[in-house]
Design a protein around this motif. Structure first.
Motif, PDB file in Angstrom:
ATOM      1  N   VAL A   1       0.862  -1.367   0.085  1.00 39.07           N
ATOM      2  CA  VAL A   1      -0.038   0.015   0.011  1.00 39.07           C
ATOM      3  C   VAL A   1       1.000   1.446  -0.070  1.00 39.07           C
ATOM      4  N   ILE A   2       0.554   2.205  -0.905  1.00 44.10           N
ATOM      5  CA  ILE A   2       1.334   3.410  -1.012  1.00 44.10           C
ATOM      6  C   ILE A   2       0.850   4.436  -0.010  1.00 44.10           C
ATOM      7  N   ASN A   3       1.632   5.012   1.030  1.00 44.72           N
ATOM      8  CA  ASN A   3       1.186   5.717   1.918  1.00 44.72           C
ATOM      9  C   ASN A   3       1.809   7.195   1.396  1.00 44.72           C
ATOM     10  N   GLY A   4       1.244   8.309   1.771  1.00 43.86           N
ATOM     11  CA  GLY A   4       1.642   9.704   1.406  1.00 43.86           C
ATOM     12  C   GLY A   4       1.215  10.770   2.742  1.00 43.86           C
ATOM     13  N   ALA A   5       2.113  11.320   3.256  1.00 42.71           N
ATOM     14  CA  ALA A   5       1.694  12.306   4.088  1.00 42.71           C
ATOM     15  C   ALA A   5       3.021  13.690   3.972  1.00 42.71           C
ATOM     16  N   PRO A   6       2.554  14.825   4.610  1.00 40.51           N
ATOM     17  CA  PRO A   6       3.277  15.837   4.621  1.00 40.51           C
ATOM     18  C   PRO A   6       4.045  16.184   5.857  1.00 40.51           C
ATOM     19  N   PHE A   7       5.456  16.697   5.858  1.00 41.42           N
ATOM     20  CA  PHE A   7       5.947  16.715   7.259  1.00 41.42           C
ATOM     21  C   PHE A   7       6.988  18.223   6.968  1.00 41.42           C
ATOM     22  N   SER A   8       6.697  18.961   7.875  1.00 43.47           N
ATOM     23  CA  SER A   8       7.371  20.396   7.840  1.00 43.47           C
ATOM     24  C   SER A   8       8.700  20.571   8.752  1.00 43.47           C
ATOM     25  N   TYR A   9       8.829  18.996   9.572  1.00 42.87           N
ATOM     26  CA  TYR A   9       9.896  18.985  10.452  1.00 42.87           C
ATOM     27  C   TYR A   9      10.971  18.137   9.483  1.00 42.87           C
TER      28      TYR A   9
ATOM     29  N   GLU B   1       2.731  25.058  -4.901  1.00 41.34           N
ATOM     30  CA  GLU B   1       1.428  25.760  -5.052  1.00 41.34           C
ATOM     31  C   GLU B   1       0.607  24.788  -5.987  1.00 41.34           C
ATOM     32  N   SER B   2       1.044  24.008  -6.760  1.00 36.94           N
ATOM     33  CA  SER B   2       0.294  23.420  -7.860  1.00 36.94           C
ATOM     34  C   SER B   2      -0.412  22.101  -7.229  1.00 36.94           C
ATOM     35  N   TYR B   3      -0.105  21.672  -6.262  1.00 36.94           N
ATOM     36  CA  TYR B   3      -0.714  20.494  -5.621  1.00 36.94           C
ATOM     37  C   TYR B   3      -0.866  20.548  -3.877  1.00 36.94           C
ATOM     38  N   ILE B   4      -0.772  21.734  -3.497  1.00 40.77           N
ATOM     39  CA  ILE B   4      -0.773  21.917  -2.062  1.00 40.77           C
ATOM     40  C   ILE B   4      -2.053  21.643  -1.203  1.00 40.77           C
ATOM     41  N   HIS B   5      -3.106  21.459  -1.987  1.00 41.61           N
ATOM     42  CA  HIS B   5      -4.448  21.343  -1.507  1.00 41.61           C
ATOM     43  C   HIS B   5      -4.534  19.849  -1.365  1.00 41.61           C
ATOM     44  N   LYS B   6      -4.012  19.116  -2.418  1.00 35.08           N
ATOM     45  CA  LYS B   6      -4.137  17.489  -2.266  1.00 35.08           C
ATOM     46  C   LYS B   6      -3.148  16.972  -1.311  1.00 35.08           C
TER      47      LYS B   6
ATOM     48  N   LEU C   1      -6.011   8.004   8.053  1.00 38.30           N
ATOM     49  CA  LEU C   1      -7.084   6.883   7.233  1.00 38.30           C
ATOM     50  C   LEU C   1      -6.373   5.751   7.924  1.00 38.30           C
ATOM     51  N   PRO C   2      -7.074   4.609   7.626  1.00 40.36           N
ATOM     52  CA  PRO C   2      -6.681   3.008   8.116  1.00 40.36           C
ATOM     53  C   PRO C   2      -5.599   2.720   7.458  1.00 40.36           C
ATOM     54  N   TYR C   3      -4.555   1.902   8.071  1.00 41.73           N
ATOM     55  CA  TYR C   3      -3.223   1.509   7.643  1.00 41.73           C
ATOM     56  C   TYR C   3      -3.375   0.971   6.161  1.00 41.73           C
ATOM     57  N   ASN C   4      -4.329   0.089   6.006  1.00 42.91           N
ATOM     58  CA  ASN C   4      -4.380  -0.544   4.585  1.00 42.91           C
ATOM     59  C   ASN C   4      -5.171   0.250   3.599  1.00 42.91           C
ATOM     60  N   GLU C   5      -5.287   1.547   3.595  1.00 40.15           N
ATOM     61  CA  GLU C   5      -5.903   2.695   2.906  1.00 40.15           C
ATOM     62  C   GLU C   5      -4.772   3.561   2.366  1.00 40.15           C
ATOM     63  N   SER C   6      -4.548   3.903   0.791  1.00 40.67           N
ATOM     64  CA  SER C   6      -3.709   4.602   0.520  1.00 40.67           C
ATOM     65  C   SER C   6      -4.072   6.484   0.253  1.00 40.67           C
ATOM     66  N   GLU C   7      -3.283   7.103   0.858  1.00 40.11           N
ATOM     67  CA  GLU C   7      -3.607   8.425   0.842  1.00 40.11           C
ATOM     68  C   GLU C   7      -3.517   9.145  -0.593  1.00 40.11           C
ATOM     69  N   ILE C   8      -2.693   8.161  -1.602  1.00 33.82           N
ATOM     70  CA  ILE C   8      -2.588   8.668  -2.862  1.00 33.82           C
ATOM     71  C   ILE C   8      -3.799   8.418  -3.654  1.00 33.82           C
ATOM     72  N   GLU C   9      -4.400   7.313  -3.282  1.00 31.78           N
ATOM     73  CA  GLU C   9      -5.798   6.991  -4.083  1.00 31.78           C
ATOM     74  C   GLU C   9      -6.666   7.916  -3.550  1.00 31.78           C
ATOM     75  N   TYR C  10      -6.754   7.896  -2.161  1.00 32.56           N
ATOM     76  CA  TYR C  10      -7.998   8.813  -1.440  1.00 32.56           C
ATOM     77  C   TYR C  10      -8.109  10.314  -2.208  1.00 32.56           C
ATOM     78  N   THR C  11      -6.572  10.694  -2.616  1.00 38.54           N
ATOM     79  CA  THR C  11      -6.842  12.355  -2.918  1.00 38.54           C
ATOM     80  C   THR C  11      -6.631  12.374  -4.279  1.00 38.54           C
ATOM     81  N   GLY C  12      -6.455  11.219  -5.033  1.00 36.36           N
ATOM     82  CA  GLY C  12      -6.564  11.491  -6.347  1.00 36.36           C
ATOM     83  C   GLY C  12      -4.938  11.871  -7.242  1.00 36.36           C
ATOM     84  N   LEU C  13      -4.197  11.793  -6.134  1.00 37.80           N
ATOM     85  CA  LEU C  13      -2.660  11.975  -6.899  1.00 37.80           C
ATOM     86  C   LEU C  13      -2.343  10.835  -7.647  1.00 37.80           C
ATOM     87  N   THR C  14      -1.432  10.930  -8.653  1.00 33.47           N
ATOM     88  CA  THR C  14      -1.097  10.064  -9.709  1.00 33.47           C
ATOM     89  C   THR C  14       0.210   9.699  -9.069  1.00 33.47           C
ATOM     90  N   SER C  15       0.282   8.399  -9.042  1.00 34.96           N
ATOM     91  CA  SER C  15       1.529   7.445  -8.574  1.00 34.96           C
ATOM     92  C   SER C  15       2.363   7.121 -10.030  1.00 34.96           C
TER      93      SER C  15
END
Length: 203
Positions: free
Chosen positions: A38-46, A88-93, A101-115
């Protein structure tokens, strides 16, 4: 001027001071791959540069209620991850991927980002990013609280492949005005690229 002992503050109070003082902070959008694929995606500012020879970056993944986050778990298990520079082009996604999300769900699929497949590592990146960096784990360090119950995992990744849009990259330099990076302030506030000025280092 107030003098404050951080040991006398709560974690939230320290968080407010740190995130309100250390600004602006670049935002890394990090993809990882679970053992189940499962592909996970998350933002980090640290997030910051560690070294340039070899090129390395650091990401501090704060625990949630004492539990290791998916990004840290996957990166430690698979020993690789992909760092994307937020713009700026994809900051909202990117912001949408912060939803838990549950561990077995992909944030990439959830937000419609393109892997997109990576070149060196197994972890996919996302097509929407103008800059992405494939990383292998150089080291991870549990920090804070106790060794059995750390406050965060500090991930240090060695970059093994860059992907940079042609229009941004001229004569080995990145054009920030074309990148349009987005940085984090405090709370829900972000910042776009502002005025640029030059200061030459003294000799």
């Amino acid at each position: 001027m107030q003098s404050i002992n951080p040991m006398e503050l709560s974690a939230k109070e320290n968080y407010y001071i740190l995130t309100g003082s250390i600004i602006p902070r670049p935002v890394a959008f990090v993809t990882t791959l679970s053992k189940e694929g499962v592909i996970n995606g998350a933002p980090f500012s640290y997030f910051s540069i560690v070294a340039s020879d070899p090129p390395m970056v650091s990401i501090s993944v704060q625990r949630s209620d004492g539990n290791m986050k998916d990004t840290a778990r996957n990166a430690i298990d698979m020993k690789e991850f992909v760092v994307h520079i937020s713009d700026e082009s994809y900051i909202h996604k990117i912001n949408e991927t912060a939803k838990e999300l549950p561990y077995n769900e992909s944030e990439i699929e959830y937000t419609g980002l393109t892997s997109v497949p990576s070149t060196v590592v197994a972890v996919p990146g996302v097509k929407e990013a103008s800059i992405r960096m494939e990383c292998v784990m150089e080291k991870y360090i549990p920090l804070g609280a106790t060794e059995e119950n750390p406050a965060c995992e500090l991930l240090i990744g060695r970059i093994v492949q860059y992907h940079i849009h042609d229009e941004l990259f001229q004569e080995g330099r990145i054009d920030p005005k074309k990148l349009l990076p987005v940085s984090r302030l405090a709370g829900n506030n972000y910042e776009k690229l502002g005025e640029i000025f030059e200061l030459k280092r003294p000799k």
